[in-house]
Design a protein around this motif. Structure first.
Motif, PDB file in Angstrom:
ATOM      1  N   GLU A 191      17.468   5.140   5.084  1.00  0.00           N
ATOM      2  CA  GLU A 191      16.848   3.991   4.440  1.00  0.00           C
ATOM      3  C   GLU A 191      15.330   4.146   4.425  1.00  0.00           C
ATOM      4  N   ARG A 192      14.705   3.388   3.564  1.00  0.00           N
ATOM      5  CA  ARG A 192      13.258   3.460   3.434  1.00  0.00           C
ATOM      6  C   ARG A 192      12.606   2.397   4.303  1.00  0.00           C
ATOM      7  N   PHE A 193      11.567   2.800   4.986  1.00  0.00           N
ATOM      8  CA  PHE A 193      10.781   1.886   5.825  1.00  0.00           C
ATOM      9  C   PHE A 193       9.373   1.809   5.237  1.00  0.00           C
ATOM     10  N   GLU A 194       8.907   0.615   4.955  1.00  0.00           N
ATOM     11  CA  GLU A 194       7.580   0.450   4.372  1.00  0.00           C
ATOM     12  C   GLU A 194       6.682  -0.308   5.337  1.00  0.00           C
ATOM     13  N   TYR A 195       5.411   0.067   5.318  1.00  0.00           N
ATOM     14  CA  TYR A 195       4.468  -0.536   6.252  1.00  0.00           C
ATOM     15  C   TYR A 195       3.058  -0.453   5.692  1.00  0.00           C
ATOM     16  N   ASP A 196       2.169  -1.235   6.277  1.00  0.00           N
ATOM     17  CA  ASP A 196       0.760  -1.204   5.910  1.00  0.00           C
ATOM     18  C   ASP A 196      -0.037  -0.527   7.019  1.00  0.00           C
ATOM     19  N   THR A 197      -1.009   0.277   6.616  1.00  0.00           N
ATOM     20  CA  THR A 197      -1.931   0.857   7.586  1.00  0.00           C
ATOM     21  C   THR A 197      -3.352   0.487   7.211  1.00  0.00           C
ATOM     22  N   PHE A 198      -4.123   0.126   8.215  1.00  0.00           N
ATOM     23  CA  PHE A 198      -5.532  -0.209   8.017  1.00  0.00           C
ATOM     24  C   PHE A 198      -6.443   0.949   8.438  1.00  0.00           C
ATOM     25  N   THR A 199      -5.833   2.097   8.681  1.00  0.00           N
ATOM     26  CA  THR A 199      -6.545   3.236   9.249  1.00  0.00           C
ATOM     27  C   THR A 199      -7.665   3.759   8.358  1.00  0.00           C
ATOM     28  N   TYR A 200      -7.462   3.744   7.043  1.00  0.00           N
ATOM     29  CA  TYR A 200      -8.310   4.548   6.171  1.00  0.00           C
ATOM     30  C   TYR A 200      -9.358   3.784   5.376  1.00  0.00           C
ATOM     31  N   ASP A 201      -9.322   2.457   5.420  1.00  0.00           N
ATOM     32  CA  ASP A 201     -10.202   1.682   4.540  1.00  0.00           C
ATOM     33  C   ASP A 201     -11.237   0.920   5.357  1.00  0.00           C
ATOM     34  N   GLU A 202     -12.493   1.215   5.101  1.00  0.00           N
ATOM     35  CA  GLU A 202     -13.562   0.577   5.859  1.00  0.00           C
ATOM     36  C   GLU A 202     -13.683  -0.909   5.545  1.00  0.00           C
ATOM     37  N   GLU A 203     -13.152  -1.341   4.422  1.00  0.00           N
ATOM     38  CA  GLU A 203     -13.222  -2.754   4.056  1.00  0.00           C
ATOM     39  C   GLU A 203     -12.041  -3.550   4.607  1.00  0.00           C
ATOM     40  N   ASN A 204     -11.297  -2.920   5.501  1.00  0.00           N
ATOM     41  CA  ASN A 204     -10.165  -3.579   6.162  1.00  0.00           C
ATOM     42  C   ASN A 204      -9.072  -3.998   5.184  1.00  0.00           C
ATOM     43  N   LYS A 205      -8.920  -3.206   4.125  1.00  0.00           N
ATOM     44  CA  LYS A 205      -7.837  -3.430   3.177  1.00  0.00           C
ATOM     45  C   LYS A 205      -6.698  -2.491   3.527  1.00  0.00           C
ATOM     46  N   PRO A 206      -5.480  -2.992   3.563  1.00  0.00           N
ATOM     47  CA  PRO A 206      -4.371  -2.131   3.980  1.00  0.00           C
ATOM     48  C   PRO A 206      -3.961  -1.132   2.900  1.00  0.00           C
ATOM     49  N   LEU A 207      -3.473   0.003   3.338  1.00  0.00           N
ATOM     50  CA  LEU A 207      -2.852   0.991   2.465  1.00  0.00           C
ATOM     51  C   LEU A 207      -1.351   0.871   2.682  1.00  0.00           C
ATOM     52  N   HIS A 208      -0.611   0.652   1.599  1.00  0.00           N
ATOM     53  CA  HIS A 208       0.835   0.487   1.717  1.00  0.00           C
ATOM     54  C   HIS A 208       1.499   1.857   1.680  1.00  0.00           C
ATOM     55  N   LYS A 209       2.321   2.143   2.672  1.00  0.00           N
ATOM     56  CA  LYS A 209       2.950   3.457   2.785  1.00  0.00           C
ATOM     57  C   LYS A 209       4.438   3.317   3.092  1.00  0.00           C
ATOM     58  N   GLY A 210       5.124   4.451   3.022  1.00  0.00           N
ATOM     59  CA  GLY A 210       6.550   4.448   3.312  1.00  0.00           C
ATOM     60  C   GLY A 210       6.983   5.686   4.070  1.00  0.00           C
ATOM     61  N   ALA A 211       8.127   5.571   4.716  1.00  0.00           N
ATOM     62  CA  ALA A 211       8.769   6.691   5.402  1.00  0.00           C
ATOM     63  C   ALA A 211      10.269   6.540   5.177  1.00  0.00           C
ATOM     64  N   PHE A 212      10.990   7.628   5.332  1.00  0.00           N
ATOM     65  CA  PHE A 212      12.450   7.540   5.319  1.00  0.00           C
ATOM     66  C   PHE A 212      12.965   7.641   6.751  1.00  0.00           C
TER      67      PHE A 212
END
Length: 283
Positions: free
Chosen positions: A22-43
């Motif tokens: 199944e697909r797992f989706e999550y937000d990461t704040f690691t990469y954006d200095e403006e504190n905007k999340p990057l939406h990512k996924g994993a299987f």
């Protein structure tokens, strides 16, 4: 353990006891200095009979350069068949396998910036592991505080192929040694332009500092074909690290599996995974 140099044919035959992906989706704040999340996924591979009342070990498993989270379980669905058979035949305990990506998105996967390898360490610690282990039934029992993630490190492994092997060293081993105690670098350590002296130094320092802080290496399972483009650098670095570090012991917490004639391909990497899972999570 007795190594084989070809995947046993019975591992490639579909079983009735199939796990699910199944697909797992999550937000990461690691990469954006403006504190905007990057939406990512994993299987996520869940073993046959996955039961929320059972605690499972977790293998985080990375792709190589130019691909993303779909590599292991979607592009090569026979990886799922291998996992199903290994578990059914009791070659390994039922476990959860997570295939994330160190890229920031589809447009990013063509970058040649190896900084991705090391930068992924923040996402692993802050977003990926806490996200996965708060949703699925693992030894954290839902408590994904940093303290508990460290406490449960022996139930967590990290492996990857090619650029994912480099990421295994740089993001998981060097920078998150307190979160993982099992490692599977498949095909390379530093790439063709890396500094062998620096890598040996970092390996030895990671192990020594880990020991001082009470974190031991359960096992590092390195693997390569001897005709693989990454073989010579990987072999040289690990040979020197074993010679220099008293915390890396052949046959006890380390081995380097070599496929005669093996090259830089999925046939080899699936075989590496097959062997690694027969070692991981066993004391």
């Amino acid at each position: 353990m007795d190594y084989v140099f070809e995947m046993p044919a019975e591992m490639m035959v579909e079983t009735d006891k199939k796990g699910t992906v199944e697909r797992f989706e999550y937000d990461t704040f690691t990469y954006d200095e403006e504190n905007k999340p990057l939406h990512k996924g994993a299987f996520v591979y869940l073993p046959y009979g996955y039961d929320k009342s059972v605690k499972y070990n977790v293998l985080y498993l990375l792709h190589g350069g130019g691909f993303t989270e779909e590599w292991w379980l979607k592009m090569f669905p026979d990886t799922v068949t291998i996992l199903d058979n290994m578990i059914e035949k009791k070659l390994c305990e039922p476990c959860i396998v997570v295939t994330p990506t160190f890229y920031h998105g589809e447009d990013d996967k063509n970058t040649h910036d190896e900084g991705r390898c090391e930068n992924f360490r923040h996402e692993i610690r802050k977003d990926l592991v806490p996200g996965i282990e708060s949703r699925y039934s693992t030894f954290t029992e839902g408590d994904v505080s940093e303290e508990n993630l460290i406490k449960t490190r022996s139930h967590r492994a990290f492996a990857g192929l090619s650029l994912g092997s480099m990421t295994t060293y740089r993001a998981a081993f060097y920078n998150n040694f307190d979160l993982f105690s099992w490692y599977g670098p498949f095909s390379g350590c530093c790439g063709p332009f890396g500094d062998h002296d620096l890598e040996v130094k970092r390996i030895c320092e990671t192990l020594e500092n880990g020991h001082k802080n009470g974190y031991e290496l359960d096992y590092m399972f390195c693997a390569n074909g001897d005709a693989d483009i990454a073989f010579e650098e990987h072999k040289d670095i690990m040979g020197r690290a074993v010679a220099e570090s008293k915390y890396l012991e052949q046959g006890k917490n380390y081995d380097f599996f070599i496929i005669p004639g093996g090259v830089h391909d999925m046939k080899a990497w699936q075989l590496h995974m097959y062997h690694a899972l027969q070692i991981f999570f066993k004391k």
